[in-house]
Design a protein around this motif. Structure first.
Motif, PDB file in Angstrom:
ATOM      1  N   GLY A  80       0.821  -1.207   0.000  1.00 45.37           N
ATOM      2  CA  GLY A  80       0.000   0.000   0.000  1.00 45.37           C
ATOM      3  C   GLY A  80       0.854   1.255   0.000  1.00 45.37           C
ATOM      4  O   GLY A  80       1.902   1.313  -0.643  1.00 45.37           O
ATOM      5  N   ALA A  81       0.421   2.261   0.742  1.00 45.41           N
ATOM      6  CA  ALA A  81       1.111   3.549   0.771  1.00 45.41           C
ATOM      7  C   ALA A  81       2.333   3.550   1.687  1.00 45.41           C
ATOM      8  O   ALA A  81       3.122   4.486   1.671  1.00 45.41           O
ATOM      9  CB  ALA A  81       0.147   4.640   1.219  1.00 45.41           C
ATOM     10  N   ASP A  82       2.490   2.508   2.504  1.00 43.85           N
ATOM     11  CA  ASP A  82       3.617   2.452   3.441  1.00 43.85           C
ATOM     12  C   ASP A  82       4.901   2.081   2.713  1.00 43.85           C
ATOM     13  O   ASP A  82       4.879   1.358   1.721  1.00 43.85           O
ATOM     14  CB  ASP A  82       3.336   1.439   4.552  1.00 43.85           C
ATOM     15  N   GLU A  83       6.020   2.599   3.217  1.00 41.56           N
ATOM     16  CA  GLU A  83       7.316   2.310   2.614  1.00 41.56           C
ATOM     17  C   GLU A  83       8.216   1.678   3.646  1.00 41.56           C
ATOM     18  O   GLU A  83       8.243   2.092   4.794  1.00 41.56           O
ATOM     19  CB  GLU A  83       7.964   3.598   2.093  1.00 41.56           C
ATOM     20  N   GLY A  84       8.950   0.676   3.232  1.00 37.26           N
ATOM     21  CA  GLY A  84       9.873  -0.007   4.118  1.00 37.26           C
ATOM     22  C   GLY A  84       9.907  -1.483   3.796  1.00 37.26           C
ATOM     23  O   GLY A  84       9.213  -1.959   2.905  1.00 37.26           O
ATOM     24  N   GLN A  85      10.743  -2.183   4.522  1.00 35.58           N
ATOM     25  CA  GLN A  85      10.908  -3.604   4.276  1.00 35.58           C
ATOM     26  C   GLN A  85      11.465  -4.266   5.524  1.00 35.58           C
ATOM     27  O   GLN A  85      12.200  -3.650   6.288  1.00 35.58           O
ATOM     28  CB  GLN A  85      11.872  -3.817   3.100  1.00 35.58           C
ATOM     29  N   VAL A  86      11.099  -5.531   5.724  1.00 34.19           N
ATOM     30  CA  VAL A  86      11.695  -6.355   6.760  1.00 34.19           C
ATOM     31  C   VAL A  86      12.498  -7.452   6.072  1.00 34.19           C
ATOM     32  O   VAL A  86      12.221  -7.814   4.929  1.00 34.19           O
ATOM     33  CB  VAL A  86      10.636  -6.968   7.706  1.00 34.19           C
ATOM     34  N   ARG A  87      13.506  -7.946   6.772  1.00 33.22           N
ATOM     35  CA  ARG A  87      14.318  -9.027   6.205  1.00 33.22           C
ATOM     36  C   ARG A  87      13.509 -10.306   6.134  1.00 33.22           C
ATOM     37  O   ARG A  87      12.707 -10.601   7.021  1.00 33.22           O
ATOM     38  CB  ARG A  87      15.542  -9.284   7.074  1.00 33.22           C
TER      39      ARG A  87
END
Length: 110
Positions: A80-87
């Protein structure tokens, strides 16, 4: 799969649920989807540090229990509109047993 470490059985994780594996760096969340796919991601949301293993699993995604960020379990990317990532971490399932590479547990500590 030589030297991979057994971390549990598929049936140890409820469908659409998660369990955590302790590593030197903290916890890795291991998820089971409704269609029995197994995924492993870091257990900490990059937004506010929410425990992703306590989130809601839907399809191949998990929603953080703190602020509703949604992460793809295969890629670790925010949706969605959120930005980022987890391993994400590789998992292998053989005869209902879940395995993780020992170097994965050490890499998580770096």
């Amino acid at each position: 799969m030589t030297n991979w470490i057994e971390i549990g059985r598929v049936t140890d994780i409820p469908q659409r649920g998660a369990r955590c594996v302790n590593t030197p760096a903290g916890k890795i969340a291991v998820f089971r989807t409704a269609d029995n796919h197994i995924y492993a991601i870091e257990n900490r949301c990059p937004h506010k540090g929410g425990p992703l293993a306590e989130g809601i699993v839907h399809g191949a995604s998990v929603t953080c229990p703190l602020h509703n960020w949604v992460f793809d379990l295969a890629s670790g990317e925010a949706q969605g509109a959120d930005e980022g990532q987890v391993r994400t971490f590789p998992i292998d399932v053989v005869d209902g047993r879940i395995f993780m590479a020992p170097e994965v547990m050490m890499e998580a500590a770096e």
